[in-house]
Design an enzyme around this catalytic site. Structure first.
Site, PDB file in Angstrom:
ATOM      1  N   GLU A 150      -0.096   2.035   6.327  1.00  0.00           N
ATOM      2  CA  GLU A 150       1.274   1.779   5.900  1.00  0.00           C
ATOM      3  C   GLU A 150       1.570   2.559   4.622  1.00  0.00           C
ATOM      4  OE1 GLU A 150       2.824  -2.150   7.632  1.00  0.00           O
ATOM      5  OE2 GLU A 150       1.935  -2.590   5.694  1.00  0.00           O
TER       6      GLU A 150
ATOM      7  N   GLU B  11       2.243  -4.956  -0.629  1.00  0.00           N
ATOM      8  CA  GLU B  11       3.035  -5.886  -1.454  1.00  0.00           C
ATOM      9  C   GLU B  11       2.125  -6.834  -2.223  1.00  0.00           C
ATOM     10  OE1 GLU B  11       5.658  -7.129   1.678  1.00  0.00           O
ATOM     11  OE2 GLU B  11       6.602  -5.151   1.628  1.00  0.00           O
TER      12      GLU B  11
ATOM     13  N   GLY C 234      10.098  -0.755   4.351  1.00  0.00           N
ATOM     14  CA  GLY C 234      11.406  -1.325   4.012  1.00  0.00           C
ATOM     15  C   GLY C 234      12.425  -0.306   3.534  1.00  0.00           C
TER      16      GLY C 234
ATOM     17  N   LYS D  37       6.695 -11.623   6.420  1.00  0.00           N
ATOM     18  CA  LYS D  37       6.677 -11.655   4.947  1.00  0.00           C
ATOM     19  C   LYS D  37       7.229 -13.004   4.465  1.00  0.00           C
ATOM     20  CE  LYS D  37       6.911  -6.666   4.997  1.00  0.00           C
ATOM     21  NZ  LYS D  37       7.313  -5.432   4.332  1.00  0.00           N
TER      22      LYS D  37
ATOM     23  N   ASN E 249       5.293  -8.837  10.940  1.00  0.00           N
ATOM     24  CA  ASN E 249       4.982  -9.441   9.647  1.00  0.00           C
ATOM     25  C   ASN E 249       6.290  -9.969   9.053  1.00  0.00           C
ATOM     26  OD1 ASN E 249       4.253 -10.018   7.030  1.00  0.00           O
ATOM     27  ND2 ASN E 249       3.799  -7.892   6.449  1.00  0.00           N
TER      28      ASN E 249
ATOM     29  N   SER F 101       8.889   0.815   8.305  1.00  0.00           N
ATOM     30  CA  SER F 101      10.204   1.130   8.891  1.00  0.00           C
ATOM     31  C   SER F 101      10.166   1.425  10.386  1.00  0.00           C
ATOM     32  CB  SER F 101      10.867   2.282   8.130  1.00  0.00           C
ATOM     33  OG  SER F 101      11.139   1.899   6.793  1.00  0.00           O
TER      34      SER F 101
ATOM     35  N   HIS G 218      -2.180  -5.979   2.151  1.00  0.00           N
ATOM     36  CA  HIS G 218      -0.839  -5.403   2.263  1.00  0.00           C
ATOM     37  C   HIS G 218      -0.424  -4.863   0.894  1.00  0.00           C
ATOM     38  CE1 HIS G 218       3.441  -4.968   2.867  1.00  0.00           C
ATOM     39  NE2 HIS G 218       3.205  -5.023   4.171  1.00  0.00           N
TER      40      HIS G 218
HETATM   41  P1  PGA Z   1       8.945  -2.728   7.322  1.00  0.00           P
HETATM   42  O1  PGA Z   1       7.593  -3.393   6.761  1.00  0.00           O
HETATM   43  O2  PGA Z   1       8.805  -2.622   8.817  1.00  0.00           O
HETATM   44  O3  PGA Z   1      10.048  -3.691   6.919  1.00  0.00           O
HETATM   45  O4  PGA Z   1       9.072  -1.388   6.687  1.00  0.00           O
HETATM   46  C1  PGA Z   1       6.359  -3.062   7.308  1.00  0.00           C
HETATM   47  C2  PGA Z   1       5.266  -3.824   6.615  1.00  0.00           C
HETATM   48  O5  PGA Z   1       5.310  -3.934   5.387  1.00  0.00           O
HETATM   49  O6  PGA Z   1       4.332  -4.312   7.260  1.00  0.00           O
END
Ligand code: PGA
Length: 263
Positions: A174, A106, A180, A19, A17, A220, A104
């Site tokens: 997640e 976010e 992150g 983003k 992803n 992560s 997601h």
């Molecule tokens: P990350 O994000 O691997 O940077 O922690 C995962 C995600 O939000 O899909």
């Protein structure tokens, strides 16, 4: 075209992803990934990259002749209309996506997306013939308050459309606090949550469908921890953010799943 979903638990899915990252120049990473997978294939794993919508059409061109799948990161629930700035599932399919990430955290947090909206977006993906990668996961505060299972259960109940099937849906667990941050749950925690999600899917979709839905872990995932997270029972792949931006790291994660290094 939906990605293979049903009867595919033996084929893990590693989805990257990107983003809100990536300019035309970033397609060099996609080319590098394609070359690595061409030279050292990992045929037992489905590999997907979800770039920003602006790069989908070019990415499709770059991936000609590759097995790498393309996904998108979000969609509007409706197929077309007066919705300035939005992108429909049909448009994403037209640009080359075979799946769409919906729900997601976010988007749930930045845009106040509700479970009902996430469900409508998943339905839009189905309508366009695409797979919905439906994200669920608790915040750090919810975990501290002992609400993790309750939150994940509620998100599954409300975000999963009635039409969800093994062939059109993937779940991504997640934990928001792991995204992150470099912090991950223990393999035991991941096993507990994935087992719980599988059981909930059984109640919602029936055992037959539930047993074929891939459940990805996200948050992560890095080359150094990929193997320990991905060998956990009921983990059928990963949704990878930051570490998917570099072809070398993403390839290391893909190959880690196949037991060929990566930490
Ligand atoms: P990350 O994000 O691997 O940077 O922690 C995962 C995600 O939000 O899909």
């Amino acid at each position: 075209m939906a990605i293979k979903g049903g009867a595919s638990l033996n084929r893990p899915l590693i989805a990257g992803n990107w983003k809100m990252n990536g300019l035309a120049v970033s397609l060099a990473e996609l080319r590098a990934l394609k070359e690595r997978l061409g030279q050292n294939p990992v045929p037992e794993v489905d590999v997907m990259v979800c770039p920003p919508a602006t790069l989908l059409a070019q990415a499709r061109y770059f991936l000609t002749g590759s097995t790498i799948l393309l996904g998108a990161q979000d969609c509007h629930p409706l197929p077309s209309g007066a919705h300035t700035g939005d992108i429909s599932a049909e448009m994403l399919a037209d640009a080359g996506a075979s799946a769409i990430i919906v729900g997601h955290s976010e988007r749930r947090i930045d845009h106040g997306e509700t479970d009902a909206l996430v469900s409508a977006k998943a339905r839009a993906a189905y309508r366009a013939g695409l797979t919905a990668i439906i994200c669920v996961g608790e915040t750090g505060e919810e975990r501290k308050d002992g609400q993790t299972l309750e939150v994940v259960r509620r998100q599954l109940q409300r975000s999963l459309p009635n039409e969800a099937r093994a062939g059109n849906s993937v779940i991504a667990y997640e934990p928001v606090w792991a995204i992150g941050t470099g912090v991950t749950p223990t393999p035991a925690d991941v096993a507990e949550l994935h087992g719980f999600i599988r059981a909930e899917l059984g109640r919602l979709l029936g055992e037959g469908q539930a047993s074929g839905v891939r459940i990805l872990y996200g948050g992560s995932v890095k080359p150094a921890n990929a193997r320990e997270l991905l060998v956990v029972p009921e983990v059928n792949g990963a949704l990878v953010g930051g570490a998917s931006l570099k072809a070398a790291d993403f390839y290391a994660i893909v190959s880690a799943y196949a037991g060929r290094g990566g930490g």
